[in-house]
Design an enzyme around this catalytic site. Sequence first.
Site, short mmCIF file in Angstrom:
data_model
loop_
_atom_site.label_atom_id
_atom_site.label_comp_id
_atom_site.label_asym_id
_atom_site.label_seq_id
_atom_site.Cartn_x
_atom_site.Cartn_y
_atom_site.Cartn_z
CE1 TYR B 120 -4.16 -1.26 -0.46
CE2 TYR B 120 -3.58 -2.78 1.30
CZ TYR B 120 -4.43 -2.40 0.28
OH TYR B 120 -5.51 -3.16 -0.03
CD GLU B 216 1.36 -30.84 6.54
OE1 GLU B 216 1.69 -32.02 6.68
OE2 GLU B 216 0.80 -30.41 5.53
CG ASP B 268 -1.03 -34.25 6.72
OD1 ASP B 268 -1.15 -34.60 7.91
OD2 ASP B 268 -1.72 -33.35 6.19
#
Lengths: 657, 389
Positions: B120, B216, B268
């Site tokens: 910005y 994770e 995972d």
Amino acid sequence: MDDATAPSATQATFEFPAEPAAPAPENIRMPQSAKARSKPTQGKKKAAKASGPASAETMAAQQREISVAEFFARNRHLLGFDNKRKALLTSVKEAVDNALDACEEAGVLPEIHLEIRQLSEDRFRMICRDNGPGIVKQQIPNIFGKLLYGSKFHRLKMSRGQQGIGISAAGMYGLLTTGKPVSIVSKTGAKKPAHHYKLAIDTKKNKPDIIEDREVEVPWERGTEIEIEMVAGFNRGRQSVFEYIDQTAIANPHAAFTFKGPTGELMEYPRATEELPRETREIKPHPHGIELGVLMKMLKETRATQVGAFLQQDFSRVSSSVAGQICQKAGITARTWVNTVDPQTAEKLYQALQDTRLRAPSTDCLAPIGAEAILSGLLKGIKAEFYTASTRPPTVYRGNPFQIEVGVAFGGDLGGSSSSDDDDNGSVGKKAKDEPAAARVIRFANRVPLLYQQSACSTYKSVIETKWNNYGLSQARGAIPQAPVVILIHMASVWVPFTSESKEAIADYDEIRKEIKLAIAECGRRLGIYLRRKKRRAHFSQRRDVFHKYIDEVVEACRAMATFNKDEFRRSLVSLAEQATAHADIEFDEHGNMIQPKEQAERTLEHTVIVDREGEPPAGQLGLFATESADTNGGRKKKRAKAAKGKTKKAKSARKR
Amino acid sequence: MAKAKKTAAKKSSKSTKAPAGKRRGKGGPATTDRITDLAQTVVAQAGKGTDPFVDIPIRALSNVDFNRKTRYIEMGDKSQRRNFFNFGQAKRFMQTMLVASKCKDNIERNKTSSIRGIFYQAKHSIKGTKEKTFDTQEECDPVLEDLEVALDSLREELHVYASSRGAMIGELTFVDSGDTIDATRLGSGGYAIPSIVEPSVIQFKKCNAKFVLHVEKDTVWRRFVEDRFWEKHKCILTHGNGQPPRGVRRLLHRMHNELKLPVMVLMDNDPWGYYIYSVIKQGSINLAFESGRMAVPDAKFIGVSSFDYERFGLSDDVKIDLDSNDIKRAKQIMEYPWFAGKKEWEKEIRKMAKNGFKMEVEAMASKHLSFVTEEYTPAKLKDKKSWLD
């Protein structure tokens, strides 16, 4: 011409074509003459019905000659009088064509006044006056009151009229639809009297019927005025008298026209050049491309007694040595008597004629408009940004010399401009720009605009067969290009092969189509070069815009990080941007070539004019219409286009840089 | 502003690079000076009539090397020249200058901005046009990363932080910006790991942990927290919400090196899990220039392994079919130099392909909710042979 005689072999049992607006045929002669005349009995002639099968004898009783006039009275669509609007246009066309021919033949710069007056809803009077040589009194009835009468049919010479049908047919149409005779006033010189004739055509005998014949006073010195009243329709836009006059003015920059329309508006087309088209010579047929039958007919009719002399006298481009060669090839000698030539020998002679190399027909029988005159005509009539024109060398079809010319105008007010820098245009302009305009084909034969039967015309087929995609225009298969482009095609010939007597489309001979395509290709290539250059220029100028846009950002950002001379930095960036996009600065010279600072040679675009995007005709271009274009467009915007005349390029570039 | 040291000195190949010309080292010029140099070089180039440019080291697989000695990914020598007067690069060049100037501004004001904040700050309409300097943050982020490598400055040195992702809880007491935090007393929410975890911000005080367990995602981490796994096993629990952000990786690196804690990773069982593990261990391609201060080459992968399905007698319900993307990704991973040649990994990946399914850590809940904390993880932690390196 075969059409005129062919039907004589068939039984004459036509119905008279129904024409709702036309009075019944019986009324035709009522007002015109007190003379006792046999009433026309056509239409109901053979009411005698044979109850059984006809025998040769009964049939023979019906078999008789048909007058040409009678034939055309029934088949007026063949002459271009199929509907009311077309009838008016055809009449105007015939009158104007004759007037132009007459003036040019007499070496007079044509000045033609045309007026169309509306008498009632579908009744009009056409008045056409020229400043030509006038017509001697005795000939007036024949020229205007007889079909197939004229000076133009029996010679091979480039002229607008060919057969001697046109104006008489217009008169005949007027007579048929209104019962009013044609009115002609002609004056052959300042001190000569003006003759006023009122003529009707006796369709049965193809003979003029003189209704009035007197001397009158007219306010003009010399020329011919014809007045025809007819049932007709008046329109504007495509296929209108306006379009015809517009296009005629493009193809005849040496002629001045005034046109007063039915609502009283007066259109003036000033003369654009004081130079008359070169006077054309009558020529003999060229041996290449004539047909065997024609040769045999010529053998029969020749005044020469020996074949050698016949070849030299009756053909162009055959010298005595060439005649000897031809005779040798045909197995005869130049001394062979013409009347001993039998059909087999004639065929050999024909082959020999085709096999012998001959010089191309002389060009003095043709008067092309000329690339520069086409350019000035296009500049005057069409607001585009790119103009180019090309005149092919003369060549032959069926023994007739002809010459093709093509002019192409692209972009500008034709819409669909491909330039991206048109931002100052209003939204209206934008809209027009987005709509893909279809190409327009303007066709001329011997300087006469052809407005009907476009798709039957060899010119149109040639346009379709040209691969416009190669020249930067989009084109669907089997269609004319979808692009803001006007394609002008002119065929000049001692005998233009029309598909019908109404002279609306040029017949599709291979030789003709080939020439047209070559001429189009030449213009197309130039257009392609122009479009590519323009695209490149736009491309680079777009890049420069991008750089310029970011320069300030970079300057400010760097300024926030370090201390340095801001202006100097900006200047060096700006100059780097200029260098990086140098192509955007390229300007086109008068030939449409890039003017390059370093004198690099570029291919020249001949006969091409490029106008800035306002599409103004540049003032003083070609020294033509200098006055009126300066007046109408004066002070609008400085002009970038240069005349197509060959001034030295160096001088120009020196001035530009 | 303290500069982290790069353990392995990078070859100073960036001779054409605008500023100092040397990889950052001790005593290198301050970041602000490097930014000023960048601008000066551009001005000088323009002054000489050459097209101004910035050389930016390439952040792609083609320009990273796996250093077998240090066991992490290093950035190569290749760089890309970004010219101003090149139609395709002009805007990027302008953006690079713009972001650099904003960073300098922030440094001088001693303010720190988020990457979104920088976007910005640098975004505005270009004068006289409707065009914006930046349209999206996605356009701005890579420019900032370019600048980091081009200036050889860390993001935090440019006073930019990324959004925080990831949390920590466990047997550690530390000081963050002057506040002492006892990570054993953080309730169920834990400590949100900030993006800047440099010693100037965070100092370790007391550590009772024997190892760090990095999981994770947040959901798994919450299970471990609820079951007070860290208390039972004397460890620190972290997660990085998928691919861990810089702060999390930097913190893992610091805990490993400064507190000498082994780092265990529980992911995972899918190609993404493998890759995230490799990022923690060897560093990422995109931030290869920071591997030296982020990678934990000794980190161990404890699960979930493709062999665990059979080993723990998991039910069919845990299976998720592999799709074509998974297979593709698995193949890519096998070819990364830091995976290639590791037999155990090859077996593991082949096994997954053979299984034809992947598994999430949460899937252990199909046995019972706390199976993962009470049985699975403790078993895996004990069995060193089942770990993957």
